[in-house]
Design an enzyme around this catalytic site. Sequence first.
Site, PDB file in Angstrom:
ATOM      1  N   SER A 144       0.876  -1.182   0.000  1.00  0.00           N
ATOM      2  CA  SER A 144       0.000   0.000   0.000  1.00  0.00           C
ATOM      3  C   SER A 144       0.909   1.226   0.000  1.00  0.00           C
ATOM      4  O   SER A 144       2.090   1.119   0.363  1.00  0.00           O
ATOM      5  CB  SER A 144      -0.852  -0.018   1.279  1.00  0.00           C
ATOM      6  OG  SER A 144      -1.403   1.248   1.542  1.00  0.00           O
TER       7      SER A 144
ATOM      8  N   TYR B 122      -1.521  -1.202  10.303  1.00  0.00           N
ATOM      9  CA  TYR B 122      -1.632  -1.416   8.854  1.00  0.00           C
ATOM     10  C   TYR B 122      -0.344  -0.948   8.165  1.00  0.00           C
ATOM     11  O   TYR B 122       0.227  -1.648   7.330  1.00  0.00           O
ATOM     12  CB  TYR B 122      -2.847  -0.653   8.325  1.00  0.00           C
ATOM     13  CG  TYR B 122      -3.177  -0.862   6.866  1.00  0.00           C
ATOM     14  CD1 TYR B 122      -3.935  -1.954   6.452  1.00  0.00           C
ATOM     15  CD2 TYR B 122      -2.735   0.027   5.890  1.00  0.00           C
ATOM     16  CE1 TYR B 122      -4.253  -2.145   5.107  1.00  0.00           C
ATOM     17  CE2 TYR B 122      -3.043  -0.154   4.547  1.00  0.00           C
ATOM     18  CZ  TYR B 122      -3.804  -1.237   4.158  1.00  0.00           C
ATOM     19  OH  TYR B 122      -4.108  -1.424   2.829  1.00  0.00           O
TER      20      TYR B 122
ATOM     21  N   LYS C 234       2.334  -3.223   6.047  1.00  0.00           N
ATOM     22  CA  LYS C 234       2.565  -2.950   4.624  1.00  0.00           C
ATOM     23  C   LYS C 234       4.019  -2.557   4.362  1.00  0.00           C
ATOM     24  O   LYS C 234       4.578  -2.871   3.302  1.00  0.00           O
ATOM     25  CB  LYS C 234       1.607  -1.870   4.128  1.00  0.00           C
ATOM     26  CG  LYS C 234       0.139  -2.306   4.127  1.00  0.00           C
ATOM     27  CD  LYS C 234      -0.104  -3.544   3.283  1.00  0.00           C
ATOM     28  CE  LYS C 234      -1.572  -3.882   3.107  1.00  0.00           C
ATOM     29  NZ  LYS C 234      -1.806  -5.089   2.306  1.00  0.00           N
TER      30      LYS C 234
HETATM   31  P1  NAP Z   1     -11.543  -6.134   0.313  1.00  0.00           P
HETATM   32  O1  NAP Z   1     -12.467  -5.571  -0.703  1.00  0.00           O
HETATM   33  O2  NAP Z   1     -11.928  -6.172   1.740  1.00  0.00           O
HETATM   34  O3  NAP Z   1     -11.124  -7.594  -0.197  1.00  0.00           O
HETATM   35  C1  NAP Z   1     -10.253  -8.376   0.554  1.00  0.00           C
HETATM   36  C2  NAP Z   1     -10.566  -9.831   0.336  1.00  0.00           C
HETATM   37  O4  NAP Z   1      -9.705 -10.596   1.203  1.00  0.00           O
HETATM   38  C3  NAP Z   1     -12.002 -10.184   0.738  1.00  0.00           C
HETATM   39  O5  NAP Z   1     -12.536 -11.119  -0.163  1.00  0.00           O
HETATM   40  C4  NAP Z   1     -11.802 -10.763   2.120  1.00  0.00           C
HETATM   41  O6  NAP Z   1     -12.837 -11.638   2.519  1.00  0.00           O
HETATM   42  C5  NAP Z   1     -10.508 -11.491   1.959  1.00  0.00           C
HETATM   43  N1  NAP Z   1      -9.859 -11.806   3.239  1.00  0.00           N
HETATM   44  C6  NAP Z   1      -9.929 -11.123   4.408  1.00  0.00           C
HETATM   45  N2  NAP Z   1      -9.221 -11.754   5.356  1.00  0.00           N
HETATM   46  C7  NAP Z   1      -8.705 -12.863   4.775  1.00  0.00           C
HETATM   47  C8  NAP Z   1      -7.896 -13.921   5.256  1.00  0.00           C
HETATM   48  N3  NAP Z   1      -7.498 -13.996   6.533  1.00  0.00           N
HETATM   49  N4  NAP Z   1      -7.525 -14.895   4.387  1.00  0.00           N
HETATM   50  C9  NAP Z   1      -7.960 -14.870   3.100  1.00  0.00           C
HETATM   51  N5  NAP Z   1      -8.734 -13.907   2.599  1.00  0.00           N
HETATM   52  C10 NAP Z   1      -9.099 -12.899   3.430  1.00  0.00           C
HETATM   53  O7  NAP Z   1     -10.158  -5.329   0.290  1.00  0.00           O
HETATM   54  P2  NAP Z   1      -9.352  -4.720  -0.949  1.00  0.00           P
HETATM   55  O8  NAP Z   1      -9.514  -3.256  -0.913  1.00  0.00           O
HETATM   56  O9  NAP Z   1      -9.667  -5.476  -2.167  1.00  0.00           O
HETATM   57  O10 NAP Z   1      -7.869  -5.043  -0.467  1.00  0.00           O
HETATM   58  C11 NAP Z   1      -7.057  -6.040  -1.107  1.00  0.00           C
HETATM   59  C12 NAP Z   1      -5.610  -5.747  -0.736  1.00  0.00           C
HETATM   60  O11 NAP Z   1      -5.243  -4.461  -1.233  1.00  0.00           O
HETATM   61  C13 NAP Z   1      -5.353  -5.717   0.767  1.00  0.00           C
HETATM   62  O12 NAP Z   1      -4.100  -6.291   1.046  1.00  0.00           O
HETATM   63  C14 NAP Z   1      -5.335  -4.228   1.075  1.00  0.00           C
HETATM   64  O13 NAP Z   1      -4.595  -3.932   2.232  1.00  0.00           O
HETATM   65  C15 NAP Z   1      -4.678  -3.696  -0.192  1.00  0.00           C
HETATM   66  N6  NAP Z   1      -4.920  -2.284  -0.425  1.00  0.00           N
HETATM   67  C16 NAP Z   1      -6.181  -1.799  -0.598  1.00  0.00           C
HETATM   68  C17 NAP Z   1      -6.375  -0.436  -0.823  1.00  0.00           C
HETATM   69  C18 NAP Z   1      -7.739   0.175  -1.027  1.00  0.00           C
HETATM   70  O14 NAP Z   1      -7.833   1.408  -1.078  1.00  0.00           O
HETATM   71  N7  NAP Z   1      -8.796  -0.603  -1.202  1.00  0.00           N
HETATM   72  C19 NAP Z   1      -5.274   0.420  -0.843  1.00  0.00           C
HETATM   73  C20 NAP Z   1      -4.001  -0.111  -0.638  1.00  0.00           C
HETATM   74  C21 NAP Z   1      -3.828  -1.462  -0.447  1.00  0.00           C
HETATM   75  P3  NAP Z   1     -14.080 -11.020   3.371  1.00  0.00           P
HETATM   76  O15 NAP Z   1     -14.689  -9.980   2.494  1.00  0.00           O
HETATM   77  O16 NAP Z   1     -14.950 -12.174   3.641  1.00  0.00           O
HETATM   78  O17 NAP Z   1     -13.476 -10.412   4.611  1.00  0.00           O
END
Ligand code: NAP
Length: 257
Positions: A146, A159, A163
């Site tokens: 991130s 977090y 990261k």
């Molecule tokens: P998201 O929409 O919440 O999707 C995350 C997915 O991971 C969901 O399907 C979730 O399942 C699953 N998950 C949660 N805990 C888990 C575990 N212990 N083992 C396996 N799967 C698990 O989040 P996202 O925004 O797509 O984020 C994806 C990645 O990008 C993360 O690493 C996040 O930190 C990173 N990121 C996101 C952003 C942003 O702005 N969105 C920015 C920077 C980095 P459930 O829905 O059932 O919990």
Amino acid sequence: MSLLEGKTAVITGSSGGIGRGIARTFADHGASVVVADISEEPREGGTPTHELLQEEGAESMYVECDVSDYDDCVAAVEAADEFGGIDVMVNNAGIVGPQDPLVDIDLEDYRNLISINLDGVVHGSKAAALAMLEQGVHGSIVNMSSVAGITGFGGITPYSAAKGGVRSFTYALASELGPDGIRVNAVHPGIIETTMTTEDSPFVGTEQEEKMLPTIPLRRVGQPEDVAGVVTFLASDLASYVTAESVIVDGGQLNTQ
Ligand code: NAP
């Protein structure tokens, strides 16, 4: 152009959000995809990712996987054998975790965050590296960090810690696996519209977003597909001489502050 034709990928956290975007783009580029997630149903609704990919003509399966459990990650990697064995590992699963000043945080919540966002990446990388080494595959591992892994964001210190750890871990592992032809890279998204930023840590669609938009050169928040394009490049042979790299996907915000 089918950048991933004949390749098999395991993508953690790909039932929803960014991971689902990566899975769809990978499949569009010819990959077979193992959807490894703690839950099968996308939180944002819709058809489970593996079924969607199958409907669109790709090979895909769902494997229940909690990335904080190493054995679950091994099982997810083994599931790729069904499609000829793993070529690409995307350690994407993550949560936002506690959103309070460190002094107010319950350490159990901190440890839970680390067990998913940092340990999960280590677990997935180790399981994938062992399989790639055993198969003699010149594979690609892509780890989801991130912008919070580059600069510190007060209010989400656990977090940021996780990261930042993912970033350094990526560089170190790239050094270890490079001689075997396995590339390891990190991706650093800014604000991407998923349930993480609409529900867990509401930002997209709020007044805060309006205030932030002028600080983003491209004047919009990102979509999962924006991140998926970069991950697809890093997974593909187009990035054959790219390892120990980290790519920011934030519309230009961080480097123009
Ligand atoms: P998201 O929409 O919440 O999707 C995350 C997915 O991971 C969901 O399907 C979730 O399942 C699953 N998950 C949660 N805990 C888990 C575990 N212990 N083992 C396996 N799967 C698990 O989040 P996202 O925004 O797509 O984020 C994806 C990645 O990008 C993360 O690493 C996040 O930190 C990173 N990121 C996101 C952003 C942003 O702005 N969105 C920015 C920077 C980095 P459930 O829905 O059932 O919990």
